[in-house]
Design an enzyme around this catalytic site. Sequence first.
Site, mmCIF file in Angstrom:
data_model
loop_
_atom_site.group_PDB
_atom_site.id
_atom_site.type_symbol
_atom_site.label_atom_id
_atom_site.label_comp_id
_atom_site.label_asym_id
_atom_site.label_seq_id
_atom_site.Cartn_x
_atom_site.Cartn_y
_atom_site.Cartn_z
ATOM 1 N N GLY A 152 -42.647 56.540 -4.553
ATOM 2 C CA GLY A 152 -43.389 57.671 -5.093
ATOM 3 C C GLY A 152 -43.370 58.844 -4.133
ATOM 4 C CB CYS A 153 -43.969 62.446 -4.650
ATOM 5 S SG CYS A 153 -45.452 62.388 -5.674
ATOM 6 C CE1 TYR A 154 -49.898 63.670 -3.404
ATOM 7 C CE2 TYR A 154 -50.172 62.154 -5.238
ATOM 8 C CZ TYR A 154 -50.366 63.401 -4.683
ATOM 9 O OH TYR A 154 -51.030 64.372 -5.396
ATOM 10 C CB THR A 156 -41.576 59.805 0.004
ATOM 11 O OG1 THR A 156 -40.967 58.934 -0.945
ATOM 12 C CG2 THR A 156 -40.497 60.441 0.881
ATOM 13 N N GLY A 157 -44.053 60.779 1.562
ATOM 14 C CA GLY A 157 -44.630 61.713 2.525
ATOM 15 C C GLY A 157 -45.509 61.049 3.561
#
Lengths: 345, 345, 345, 345
Positions: A152-154, A156-157
């Site tokens: 997911g994007c979060y 990954t961050g």
Amino acid sequence: MSSIRVGIIGASGYAGEELIRLLIRHPGIDLRVITSRQYKHRSLESVYPDIGSFRNIQFDDPDNLEKIDSQTDVVFLALPHGAGMHYAQFLYHRAKVVIDLSADFRLKDPSDYEIYYKFSHPFSDLLEEAVYALPEIYQDQIVQSRLLAMPGCYPTGVLLPVAPFLKKGWIDPSSIEIVALSGSTGAGKTLDSKLLFSELADNLRPYGFPGHRHTPEIEQQITKLAQNRCSRVLFLPILAPLRRGILLSIVASLTEEISQQDAEGLALHFYKEAPFVKILTGGIMPELRYVLGSNYLYFSTCVLADKKKLLLLSVIDNLGKGAAGQAIQVMNIKFGLDQTLGLIP
Amino acid sequence: MSSIRVGIIGASGYAGEELIRLLIRHPGIDLRVITSRQYKHRSLESVYPDIGSFRNIQFDDPDNLEKIDSQTDVVFLALPHGAGMHYAQFLYHRAKVVIDLSADFRLKDPSDYEIYYKFSHPFSDLLEEAVYALPEIYQDQIVQSRLLAMPGCYPTGVLLPVAPFLKKGWIDPSSIEIVALSGSTGAGKTLDSKLLFSELADNLRPYGFPGHRHTPEIEQQITKLAQNRCSRVLFLPILAPLRRGILLSIVASLTEEISQQDAEGLALHFYKEAPFVKILTGGIMPELRYVLGSNYLYFSTCVLADKKKLLLLSVIDNLGKGAAGQAIQVMNIKFGLDQTLGLIP
Amino acid sequence: MSSIRVGIIGASGYAGEELIRLLIRHPGIDLRVITSRQYKHRSLESVYPDIGSFRNIQFDDPDNLEKIDSQTDVVFLALPHGAGMHYAQFLYHRAKVVIDLSADFRLKDPSDYEIYYKFSHPFSDLLEEAVYALPEIYQDQIVQSRLLAMPGCYPTGVLLPVAPFLKKGWIDPSSIEIVALSGSTGAGKTLDSKLLFSELADNLRPYGFPGHRHTPEIEQQITKLAQNRCSRVLFLPILAPLRRGILLSIVASLTEEISQQDAEGLALHFYKEAPFVKILTGGIMPELRYVLGSNYLYFSTCVLADKKKLLLLSVIDNLGKGAAGQAIQVMNIKFGLDQTLGLIP
Amino acid sequence: MSSIRVGIIGASGYAGEELIRLLIRHPGIDLRVITSRQYKHRSLESVYPDIGSFRNIQFDDPDNLEKIDSQTDVVFLALPHGAGMHYAQFLYHRAKVVIDLSADFRLKDPSDYEIYYKFSHPFSDLLEEAVYALPEIYQDQIVQSRLLAMPGCYPTGVLLPVAPFLKKGWIDPSSIEIVALSGSTGAGKTLDSKLLFSELADNLRPYGFPGHRHTPEIEQQITKLAQNRCSRVLFLPILAPLRRGILLSIVASLTEEISQQDAEGLALHFYKEAPFVKILTGGIMPELRYVLGSNYLYFSTCVLADKKKLLLLSVIDNLGKGAAGQAIQVMNIKFGLDQTLGLIP
């Protein structure tokens, strides 16, 4: 080498659109099939005039499995959670490489799907074969699998900045607190009144706390990076008046007294061969604009004055490194290409 | 009772403009003098057509001290930090009530001005007389002083939510971590390229970390609320693409196992007579839009599942409760008016 | 005099919300009933925490006609086009004053509803009784009718600037060209993917051309102002990334050689007793921020160098002078109150 | 063929930054020199982390003329108006190709510089040699000159849509009315309080009317396209809360009764070999997002119902087709490359 034949199922959402945008300038592939139930039989240009200028192609009906099967070597699934599992199963058994941008194969424990996604996972056998395809961490496994679950994007961050410190044992995995600011495209094109311009402009809205769906994903991966020391995180996402991009503030307790130099040194070393991870040093903190439109993640490290806590700040483009860009990076790795192909000028 | 005669020195900044906006609809006062070096001798309407429609008044030269002295009972100073101290001294000795929106009298230790504001404070005697005018906490002292130092916008947004928990001893004052999102008007009208629309739109920018000027102010007040247990906070401000408003995420370690009900109960009780502080319960978190244009602060409490941490989320309008609104609330208290006069419909 | 008892049917849209916001600070009325099918039985505060702080009231079911009938003297209809006609008929026959913010009674020719709104108007008798309630132009008729059709937001922004010039015969009614920029709240809370933040941010989108529904309304009124010289206008609306507000550029051919002074003089004289219409002179052009949150309309006049064309620029808040504010102004006029009551500080 | 050696003088403004962004992915050139007085001796990455990731280069002092001379075949001037003329003269006489993005060589009549730019032009001889480098119209002249004056952003957005109609004689050159919406980067990085985020967000601001500096440029070119029938245009620019992009509404009187099909046919035919000009047909109007980040111009045509007027709507990215992109297109043409090189995937 002949071009890799590529398909995208669910090409009309924001991640799908970004996949097209990136793939049409990728020199090593041939984009053969894009599907959209909503736009089927329409030309790309009639739906997205900007990217359609560059490429003459039509949306296909996603039910046209025969075409997808006969025309592709790799298929990206860019569908809402739960909507693409049957495609994944079908294509996996047809020996395709499946790169799934949804959450459908990210979690290992089927019961988590019941809790967080409200469905009973029908393909628990595939869950085991799927690899969590965070390329900087799991490159070897990506090469060996054909079912690649994109983070997911979060997550990954969060995971890229914390990974060096967790692996080194310098931060306590059970102490991690994340405040994440996100643009609206992270929520997709869902017709939800809370996503109207009139509701998001001039506003900031915390949401999904506690219990955002990315929480178990982050926890699963942090636990793994910390050699199975089970962890719980505080994860607070906040919608900001932006189309794209995520900025994350991550605070963790240090387990030993390290210096700022130690922190920067570790991060720089850990990612010295990662083309898309950039460490900011010298007190510079990342701004969102550093990454808009790109596949980069920037992060800074800050050991607080009392040497008890570490602050990590990271930025990514949720549609780039947080979705489409990273998926293409994974495709590149899987097919033995330079991982940056098509992702930098 | 006859109207209170009011002056504003520095009426051309964002806080000064908001003071005018609010004061022209305040039924208990008479706005006599507004000054602006930049706009002197111009009509209010020629500078701010919107608020100028409602009130026919001219900007005076701030050097016209005689007029200010003869025409006012109370003077608001809405000047950049360091620029208003001489006005404060002059007016204080002329027996005026001085309500200073700058940081010039907020800190008690003169050396903090050297560290954080880069000037040596010339009026350390006045520093002692000044009251930190957070109305919900220091109402009694406000009544007794004539030099009222208005809290900063971020400190207001932090201190009101944490006060009940610090006073009760339920959170550890040395554990507090704050991530604060702010709109651009908080930075004033400074001509800084970083504040251009082209630089802030589509962007998020952490700044002033570590060592933002509001950090010692927050620490001084937290220390006081915690009965002088010296505290250091993590305070990370982030600029968001918004004109107005602040949203704060505040995490603190609990010192004992309290329930969610305990937390809400404490907050509700503590502020049961505070007209401008609203506690959100039942899992509702505040959005920025709840407070735009108003003098309200909303906050929610969340005891995390492990009962080790407390998450507080608060929102204020930086120009309302964070500056002009709160300054008027303080004026109301000082002059024995209903504290909400002119601040709610 | 006792307070006027007020009801709002359709109080959950943007215009309805603004009506509540304004009416709770109106000193001459008593807000008795607000209805919303979606929010029925919920408190105002639970839906709109900001305005709910000021007023303790619940949403009623709009089907509760008995309550509406027994509790109100005047009812605002803030419903989607076509949805409120039956309420209007019912309430009109119960001797209420009906102030309708929709388009349902704006047009005189029933066939226009078939063309532009795709329904056959069931109450053509009421169409005749309805007054087009633009207060600066039709004050006398407003006093005499009980069915008041509020002008659309765009028409208000066009008609007030052109009225003096049309009535004087200085511009050609068949030459008028309008480019209108609007924020998103003008489109209401409709769940349309084109209104998502992700679609409107960083974008400008012309729409509804030719044939926007406000076109016949503007043409009908221009024709009337021009003593029935039938007119066709060019009307191009464009969505801009804003929540509120409209800016209009209006170009018309001059019928005689007038000077800039003539133009300004005419406008100033025409509106010399209109408290909400402001004429900008001396080359100043209106900005949107002049009117946000207010009931004002600002406009500037510019006779082009060749003396052949006139450029008018106007700004209003679509929810203020373009909807709720103007509706309250009309209520004030109808009930013999000062027309500014509740609309300025 | 060996790479073209490129320099950019004034690489720290928005157009300069965009030139770098585009040139580092251009396969036919070698970016040798970038200058910035403000950033001299700093690395590109330290100033623009995002584009700096892709290319390791330092900013030079613009006074280092020897290096610029010895290292380049073509030099882009991306300086404020009036600031680059001496560079142009020097480089022109050193036999370089000079591509000037400022207005310094756009106008033919030196007296226009005194009126509109408030300086007396020191190089009127060069004015004569300079070519107005609008590539779709003046391709032949571009090939023959070494001093290429890039059109302004607004003129580009106006001239391309009107050119077919002016050349054909179907519209009256003296009837043209333009309303232009622009993002903030069009105004550059000037430290002007009117360009602060706090002033532009939630706002729309008409400016520069009458007499915007692009007016004489548009008029000069329209006059030329209309075979020297002298023309005056109405040109009203409006700042919108956007970083990038321009949308233009252009109305002109038709000189004969043409059909919608005629209009579309003419435009399609005129631009049938122009890779960057896209004609929208079938009632589709352009949105700003179609062109953000690209070198495309989209436009639609609409013959009004009465066949007396034509409405053209066009969009460009002010930094792309309106500045840096078009300058690279011109470089490609000048050096015999495919004009799309480096500008499309």
